[in-house]
Design an enzyme around this catalytic site. Structure first.
Site, PDB file in Angstrom:
ATOM      1  N   HIS A  65       0.826  -1.216   0.000  1.00  0.00           N
ATOM      2  CA  HIS A  65       0.000   0.000   0.000  1.00  0.00           C
ATOM      3  C   HIS A  65       0.858   1.262   0.000  1.00  0.00           C
ATOM      4  CE1 HIS A  65       0.269   0.907   4.445  1.00  0.00           C
ATOM      5  NE2 HIS A  65       0.388  -0.400   4.546  1.00  0.00           N
ATOM      6  N   ASP A  67      -0.357   4.351   1.032  1.00  0.00           N
ATOM      7  CA  ASP A  67      -0.782   5.359   2.000  1.00  0.00           C
ATOM      8  C   ASP A  67      -0.104   5.174   3.346  1.00  0.00           C
ATOM      9  OD1 ASP A  67      -2.300   2.956   2.251  1.00  0.00           O
ATOM     10  OD2 ASP A  67      -3.761   3.997   3.501  1.00  0.00           O
ATOM     11  N   GLU A 114      -5.164   1.523   2.423  1.00  0.00           N
ATOM     12  CA  GLU A 114      -5.117   0.354   3.316  1.00  0.00           C
ATOM     13  C   GLU A 114      -5.338   0.764   4.764  1.00  0.00           C
ATOM     14  OE1 GLU A 114      -3.311  -2.595   6.084  1.00  0.00           O
ATOM     15  OE2 GLU A 114      -2.712  -0.508   5.738  1.00  0.00           O
ATOM     16  N   GLU A 115      -4.868   1.945   5.129  1.00  0.00           N
ATOM     17  CA  GLU A 115      -4.951   2.393   6.519  1.00  0.00           C
ATOM     18  C   GLU A 115      -6.368   2.798   6.929  1.00  0.00           C
ATOM     19  OE1 GLU A 115      -2.668   1.966   8.532  1.00  0.00           O
ATOM     20  OE2 GLU A 115      -0.727   2.100   7.537  1.00  0.00           O
ATOM     21  N   GLU A 138       3.952  -5.800   3.788  1.00  0.00           N
ATOM     22  CA  GLU A 138       3.856  -5.166   5.105  1.00  0.00           C
ATOM     23  C   GLU A 138       5.129  -5.514   5.863  1.00  0.00           C
ATOM     24  OE1 GLU A 138       1.703  -3.159   6.421  1.00  0.00           O
ATOM     25  OE2 GLU A 138      -0.154  -3.395   5.266  1.00  0.00           O
ATOM     26  N   HIS A 313       3.205   3.472  12.752  1.00  0.00           N
ATOM     27  CA  HIS A 313       2.364   4.578  13.254  1.00  0.00           C
ATOM     28  C   HIS A 313       3.003   5.351  14.403  1.00  0.00           C
ATOM     29  CE1 HIS A 313      -1.456   2.172  11.804  1.00  0.00           C
ATOM     30  NE2 HIS A 313      -0.490   2.209  10.899  1.00  0.00           N
TER      31      HIS A 313
END
Length: 338
Positions: A65, A67, A114-115, A138, A313
């Site tokens: 992903h 994003d 995706e987030e 990931e 994150h």
């Protein structure tokens, strides 16, 4: 096929990390990836939802992903470590997969959102035929392979009571919502490992007098992570048996658990060993786009990518560039062997 150098691969990675792409705003990263593939002599295009598509040999699809979550981290390299938002989740895996796809001559897709709602992955499974195998990107660490993720169920609980004076002993809607949540948590218990149990989590709580002034109301936005072995319908039934009030369900993604003996896991292990690593297998307590792919495509798959997922994150997000280099090699070997 191409022969992207380590210097070029690292430059692509840094450029992607330097390009902001909070979920829903991935266009600049998609255009950067399109330029990369076009420079390798590959067709590349951006589809209707914003995914970057670079089709080729469909024996294996490499996908990650584009994003990130919000949060600005100054981009810098110190002692061969790249700092910046998205360096781990998931621009490290994204860049490694783009380079490996160019080197091995296989298909690549960078997906959006995706987030938030996995809109890119959901569009992809409807818009194209299944590949023969999937490697989802990931962070797993360059020498580890992720085979399992819990599923996700989201819903909104609503309860309403008549307006009454606050001196009255009867519970109002807010009190009923608090009591409801306590009963929901108790219904699932906490005896198993985190991966093997349902984890309920409130993500928003609102309450007060209704707009017309004649009722008291409360809402709870809730998420449930669901392990393999449990079903979405079973979790719904358990939650709906707790009253009063009602639940409106609005998102569901099934859990996934792939076999370590599937061809994708085997190819990744081969690549890790060629880089002098000792592969390990992981199960993640969260949810990823691999859940979406596994729910629609009956093909072997696994998730892989450089980076420490404990940094996802966080304000300390950073990626070891040596691990990134090895991940590119692992993915190139795995794609080639598949």
């Amino acid at each position: 096929m191409s022969d992207v150098t380590t210097k070029e691969a690292r430059a692509l990675l840094r450029n992607l990390v330097e390009t902001p792409s909070v979920s829903g705003s991935e266009d600049a990263v998609a255009k950067r990836l399109r330029s990369f593939f076009e420079a390798q002599g590959r067709e590349a295009w951006i589809d209707d939802v914003g995914n970057l598509r670079a089709p080729a040999d469909d024996t294996v699809l490499l996908t990650s992903h584009m994003d990130t979550v919000p949060g600005e981290i100054p981009v810098r390299v110190e002692e061969d470590v790249l700092w910046g938002r998205g360096s781990v989740d998931a621009k490290g895996p994204l860049a490694a997969m783009a380079v490996a796809a160019a080197n091995a001559g296989v298909s690549f897709v960078g997906v959006v959102r995706e987030e938030t709602d996995s809109a890119g992955a959901r569009y992809l499974i409807e818009d194209r035929d299944p590949p023969a195998a999937v490697v989802n990107g990931e962070p797993s660490g360059w020498d580890a392979i992720t085979l399992g993720y819990r599923g996700l169920l989201s819903g909104t609980y609503t309860v309403e009571t008549e307006v009454g004076h606050t001196s009255r002993p009867e519970p109002n809607a807010i009190q009923q919502a608090v009591a409801w949540w306590s009963q929901v948590e108790a219904a699932f218990g906490d005896g198993d490992s985190v991966f093997d149990r349902v984890t309920p989590k409130p993500v928003a709580f609102e309450g007060g007098t209704s707009a017309d002034g004649f009722a008291f109301e409360a809402q709870v936005e809730a998420q449930f992570r669901i392990p393999p072995g449990e079903t979405i319908e079973g979790v719904k039934s358990t939650v709906e048996a707790v009253g009063p009030g009602s639940v409106a369900w609005h998102d569901e993604i099934p859990p996934v658990m792939e076999s370590p003996r599937n061809p994708v896991a085997g190819a990744l292990r081969r690549g890790i060993r060629e880089c002098s690593g000792e592969p390990t297998h992981l199960r993640k307590t969260g949810t990823s786009d691999m859940n979406v792919y596994a729910g629609a495509w009956d093909v072997p798959m696994a998730t892989y990518g450089p980076g420490d997922s404990d940094l996802d994150h966080t304000p300390d997000e950073h990626l070891d560039l040596g691990a990134f280099d090895r991940a590119v090699r692992v993915l190139t070997v795995a794609a080639g062997s598949l």
